[in-house]
Design a protein around this motif. Structure first.
Motif, PDB file in Angstrom:
ATOM      1  N   VAL A  55     -76.489  82.861 -27.220  1.00  0.00           N
ATOM      2  CA  VAL A  55     -75.694  82.010 -28.173  1.00  0.00           C
ATOM      3  C   VAL A  55     -75.025  80.444 -28.064  1.00  0.00           C
ATOM      4  O   VAL A  55     -74.541  80.478 -27.095  1.00  0.00           O
ATOM      5  N   ILE A  56     -75.948  80.164 -28.037  1.00  0.00           N
ATOM      6  CA  ILE A  56     -75.656  78.225 -27.894  1.00  0.00           C
ATOM      7  C   ILE A  56     -74.007  77.699 -28.496  1.00  0.00           C
ATOM      8  O   ILE A  56     -73.424  77.880 -27.901  1.00  0.00           O
ATOM      9  N   SER A  57     -73.868  78.038 -29.519  1.00  0.00           N
ATOM     10  CA  SER A  57     -72.834  77.436 -30.323  1.00  0.00           C
ATOM     11  C   SER A  57     -72.084  76.246 -29.730  1.00  0.00           C
ATOM     12  O   SER A  57     -70.772  76.405 -29.074  1.00  0.00           O
ATOM     13  N   PRO A  58     -72.866  75.079 -29.636  1.00  0.00           N
ATOM     14  CA  PRO A  58     -72.051  73.880 -29.161  1.00  0.00           C
ATOM     15  C   PRO A  58     -70.794  73.828 -29.624  1.00  0.00           C
ATOM     16  O   PRO A  58     -70.172  74.153 -30.984  1.00  0.00           O
ATOM     17  N   ASP A  59     -70.183  72.891 -29.317  1.00  0.00           N
ATOM     18  CA  ASP A  59     -68.747  72.496 -29.049  1.00  0.00           C
ATOM     19  C   ASP A  59     -68.196  71.199 -29.527  1.00  0.00           C
ATOM     20  O   ASP A  59     -67.542  71.372 -30.919  1.00  0.00           O
ATOM     21  N   VAL A  60     -69.341  70.529 -30.131  1.00  0.00           N
ATOM     22  CA  VAL A  60     -69.833  69.274 -31.193  1.00  0.00           C
ATOM     23  C   VAL A  60     -70.782  69.344 -30.920  1.00  0.00           C
ATOM     24  O   VAL A  60     -72.187  68.955 -29.965  1.00  0.00           O
ATOM     25  N   ILE A  61     -71.269  68.784 -32.338  1.00  0.00           N
ATOM     26  CA  ILE A  61     -73.009  68.451 -32.433  1.00  0.00           C
ATOM     27  C   ILE A  61     -73.035  66.567 -33.113  1.00  0.00           C
ATOM     28  O   ILE A  61     -72.070  67.025 -33.994  1.00  0.00           O
ATOM     29  N   PHE A  62     -73.300  66.229 -32.793  1.00  0.00           N
ATOM     30  CA  PHE A  62     -73.000  64.479 -33.694  1.00  0.00           C
ATOM     31  C   PHE A  62     -74.656  63.782 -33.958  1.00  0.00           C
ATOM     32  O   PHE A  62     -75.339  64.317 -33.192  1.00  0.00           O
ATOM     33  N   LYS A  63     -73.799  63.067 -34.779  1.00  0.00           N
ATOM     34  CA  LYS A  63     -75.470  62.449 -35.656  1.00  0.00           C
ATOM     35  C   LYS A  63     -75.255  60.896 -35.208  1.00  0.00           C
ATOM     36  O   LYS A  63     -73.822  60.581 -35.976  1.00  0.00           O
ATOM     37  N   LEU A  64     -75.731  59.547 -34.786  1.00  0.00           N
ATOM     38  CA  LEU A  64     -75.429  58.664 -34.844  1.00  0.00           C
ATOM     39  C   LEU A  64     -76.751  58.125 -35.223  1.00  0.00           C
ATOM     40  O   LEU A  64     -78.155  58.095 -35.097  1.00  0.00           O
ATOM     41  N   LYS A  65     -76.206  56.748 -35.492  1.00  0.00           N
ATOM     42  CA  LYS A  65     -77.379  55.789 -36.020  1.00  0.00           C
ATOM     43  C   LYS A  65     -77.825  55.082 -35.211  1.00  0.00           C
ATOM     44  O   LYS A  65     -76.741  53.947 -35.094  1.00  0.00           O
ATOM     45  N   ILE A  66     -78.715  54.169 -34.934  1.00  0.00           N
ATOM     46  CA  ILE A  66     -79.329  53.218 -33.759  1.00  0.00           C
ATOM     47  C   ILE A  66     -80.302  52.411 -34.234  1.00  0.00           C
ATOM     48  O   ILE A  66     -81.509  53.570 -34.505  1.00  0.00           O
ATOM     49  N   GLY A  92     -81.700  52.312 -36.970  1.00  0.00           N
ATOM     50  CA  GLY A  92     -82.574  52.533 -38.476  1.00  0.00           C
ATOM     51  C   GLY A  92     -82.892  53.626 -38.339  1.00  0.00           C
ATOM     52  O   GLY A  92     -82.917  55.070 -38.848  1.00  0.00           O
ATOM     53  N   LYS A  93     -82.456  54.695 -36.718  1.00  0.00           N
ATOM     54  CA  LYS A  93     -83.191  55.687 -36.356  1.00  0.00           C
ATOM     55  C   LYS A  93     -82.327  56.333 -36.318  1.00  0.00           C
ATOM     56  O   LYS A  93     -81.217  56.130 -35.891  1.00  0.00           O
ATOM     57  N   ILE A  94     -82.523  58.029 -36.597  1.00  0.00           N
ATOM     58  CA  ILE A  94     -80.684  59.249 -36.648  1.00  0.00           C
ATOM     59  C   ILE A  94     -81.551  60.100 -35.378  1.00  0.00           C
ATOM     60  O   ILE A  94     -82.232  60.483 -34.651  1.00  0.00           O
ATOM     61  N   TYR A  95     -80.275  59.367 -34.893  1.00  0.00           N
ATOM     62  CA  TYR A  95     -80.135  60.227 -33.111  1.00  0.00           C
ATOM     63  C   TYR A  95     -79.350  61.583 -33.231  1.00  0.00           C
ATOM     64  O   TYR A  95     -78.247  61.757 -33.909  1.00  0.00           O
ATOM     65  N   LEU A  96     -79.614  63.146 -32.968  1.00  0.00           N
ATOM     66  CA  LEU A  96     -79.100  63.609 -32.422  1.00  0.00           C
ATOM     67  C   LEU A  96     -78.114  63.956 -30.762  1.00  0.00           C
ATOM     68  O   LEU A  96     -79.283  64.379 -30.229  1.00  0.00           O
ATOM     69  N   GLY A  97     -77.250  64.747 -30.695  1.00  0.00           N
ATOM     70  CA  GLY A  97     -76.878  64.985 -29.037  1.00  0.00           C
ATOM     71  C   GLY A  97     -75.723  65.905 -29.507  1.00  0.00           C
ATOM     72  O   GLY A  97     -75.183  66.581 -30.922  1.00  0.00           O
ATOM     73  N   ALA A  98     -75.096  67.361 -28.330  1.00  0.00           N
ATOM     74  CA  ALA A  98     -74.264  67.934 -28.805  1.00  0.00           C
ATOM     75  C   ALA A  98     -73.513  68.674 -27.092  1.00  0.00           C
ATOM     76  O   ALA A  98     -74.163  67.449 -25.563  1.00  0.00           O
ATOM     77  N   VAL A  99     -72.328  68.817 -27.409  1.00  0.00           N
ATOM     78  CA  VAL A  99     -71.135  69.290 -26.050  1.00  0.00           C
ATOM     79  C   VAL A  99     -71.277  70.620 -25.957  1.00  0.00           C
ATOM     80  O   VAL A  99     -70.780  70.969 -26.794  1.00  0.00           O
ATOM     81  N   VAL A 140     -83.560  64.298 -30.872  1.00  0.00           N
ATOM     82  CA  VAL A 140     -82.803  64.446 -30.299  1.00  0.00           C
ATOM     83  C   VAL A 140     -82.360  63.799 -29.147  1.00  0.00           C
ATOM     84  O   VAL A 140     -83.997  63.511 -28.227  1.00  0.00           O
ATOM     85  N   LEU A 141     -81.269  63.139 -28.664  1.00  0.00           N
ATOM     86  CA  LEU A 141     -81.138  61.738 -27.777  1.00  0.00           C
ATOM     87  C   LEU A 141     -81.397  62.897 -26.699  1.00  0.00           C
ATOM     88  O   LEU A 141     -79.696  63.540 -25.944  1.00  0.00           O
ATOM     89  N   ASP A 142     -81.331  63.235 -24.870  1.00  0.00           N
ATOM     90  CA  ASP A 142     -81.428  63.670 -23.918  1.00  0.00           C
ATOM     91  C   ASP A 142     -80.236  63.430 -23.192  1.00  0.00           C
ATOM     92  O   ASP A 142     -79.917  64.329 -23.044  1.00  0.00           O
ATOM     93  N   GLU A 143     -79.656  61.914 -23.335  1.00  0.00           N
ATOM     94  CA  GLU A 143     -78.670  61.729 -22.675  1.00  0.00           C
ATOM     95  C   GLU A 143     -77.525  62.362 -22.881  1.00  0.00           C
ATOM     96  O   GLU A 143     -76.269  61.708 -23.530  1.00  0.00           O
ATOM     97  N   LEU A 144     -77.447  63.023 -24.854  1.00  0.00           N
ATOM     98  CA  LEU A 144     -76.461  62.933 -25.376  1.00  0.00           C
ATOM     99  C   LEU A 144     -76.336  64.509 -25.378  1.00  0.00           C
ATOM    100  O   LEU A 144     -75.099  64.857 -26.040  1.00  0.00           O
ATOM    101  N   CYS A 145     -77.361  65.043 -24.657  1.00  0.00           N
ATOM    102  CA  CYS A 145     -76.921  66.335 -24.725  1.00  0.00           C
ATOM    103  C   CYS A 145     -76.027  66.856 -23.305  1.00  0.00           C
ATOM    104  O   CYS A 145     -77.203  67.007 -21.761  1.00  0.00           O
ATOM    105  N   LEU A 146     -74.937  67.229 -23.573  1.00  0.00           N
ATOM    106  CA  LEU A 146     -74.084  67.048 -22.633  1.00  0.00           C
ATOM    107  C   LEU A 146     -73.502  68.662 -22.415  1.00  0.00           C
ATOM    108  O   LEU A 146     -72.683  68.903 -23.291  1.00  0.00           O
ATOM    109  N   SER A 147     -73.881  68.910 -20.539  1.00  0.00           N
ATOM    110  CA  SER A 147     -73.025  70.170 -20.364  1.00  0.00           C
ATOM    111  C   SER A 147     -71.412  69.746 -19.517  1.00  0.00           C
ATOM    112  O   SER A 147     -71.760  68.844 -18.722  1.00  0.00           O
ATOM    113  N   ILE A 148     -70.621  70.149 -20.082  1.00  0.00           N
ATOM    114  CA  ILE A 148     -69.578  69.140 -19.607  1.00  0.00           C
ATOM    115  C   ILE A 148     -68.230  70.359 -18.674  1.00  0.00           C
ATOM    116  O   ILE A 148     -68.249  70.923 -19.376  1.00  0.00           O
ATOM    117  N   ASP A 149     -68.038  69.651 -17.349  1.00  0.00           N
ATOM    118  CA  ASP A 149     -67.977  71.030 -16.667  1.00  0.00           C
ATOM    119  C   ASP A 149     -66.922  70.611 -16.350  1.00  0.00           C
ATOM    120  O   ASP A 149     -65.873  69.864 -15.659  1.00  0.00           O
TER     121      ASP A 149
END
Length: 225
Positions: free
Chosen positions: A125-136, A138-145, A182-191
């Protein structure tokens, strides 16, 4: 799609570094969740989610600190929760998130098909706290925290990399459409108490291979815990 083996993401990270006794305890908790257990640190978790959703605006964090200071807890558990929550929010202020979250507008994705992935027969069960979508360009990127708040159980870098790797896999398999990256640098584990933000490791395949091995261990202990 479900599995009889179910474990939440942060518990999976705990399991990966646990003793044999603690691994069995985690499995027991996952098999029979305590429906009456009150979650700790609800206010800081909510305020951190709101801050990230608002492009890292610290106002929700600072307002949360003031709100907690005004609380008059009566029970010992509430006293402890309040003290650790204030400390967590103060620590979060000093954590540096990627600049892109401040410089590029993004939308928050709230509705998803599933909060879990199946990996090696395990439902995580991943259940990210935030999932975001951004445009750079002309491309659509995803990330999560995924946020972890525990003063006595700080995740090490390997555990945090497992979390960011699974966030990446989750976004790829469950959330991303054909034209979204999916953007590697925006898949973030925050401790928060570890004062760190960990993104997807360079050797993602090695991390996922290790995770699959841990899944095997979860299955092997499931029927004996």
């Amino acid at each position: 799609m479900e599995s009889k083996y179910i474990i939440s993401l942060n518990q999976f990270a705990d399991f990966s570094k646990g003793t044999n006794a603690s691994k069995r305890r985690i499995i027991k908790q996952q098999k029979v969740p305590n429906k009456f257990m009150v979650a700790w640190y609800q206010l800081p978790k909510a305020r951190i989610r709101k801050s990230i959703a608002n492009h890292c605006d610290l106002k929700p964090i600072l307002d949360g600190i003031e709100e907690l200071k005004l609380r008059k807890p009566e029970k010992q558990r509430q006293v402890l929760d309040r003290a650790v929550s204030i400390e967590a929010l103060n620590r979060y202020v000093g954590i540096k998130l990627p600049d892109i979250l401040r410089s590029v507008p993004y939308k928050i994705i709230k509705k998803v098909e599933s909060k879990s992935i199946i990996l090696n027969g395990i439902q995580i069960v991943i259940s990210p706290d935030v999932i975001f979508k951004l445009k750079i360009d002309g491309k659509i990127y995803l990330g999560a925290v995924k946020v972890h708040i525990s003063k006595n159980n700080i995740f090490d870098n390997i555990q945090s990399r497992y979390i960011s790797s699974l966030l990446y896999k989750y976004l790829k398999e469950v959330v991303a459409t054909e034209n979204e990256v999916v953007l590697d640098e925006l898949c973030l584990s925050i401790d928060v108490f570890g004062d760190k933000v960990i993104s997807v490791p360079e050797n993602l395949s090695k991390s996922l291979s290790d995770i699959k091995g841990i899944c095997e261990e979860v299955k092997s202990l499931w029927n004996v815990a």
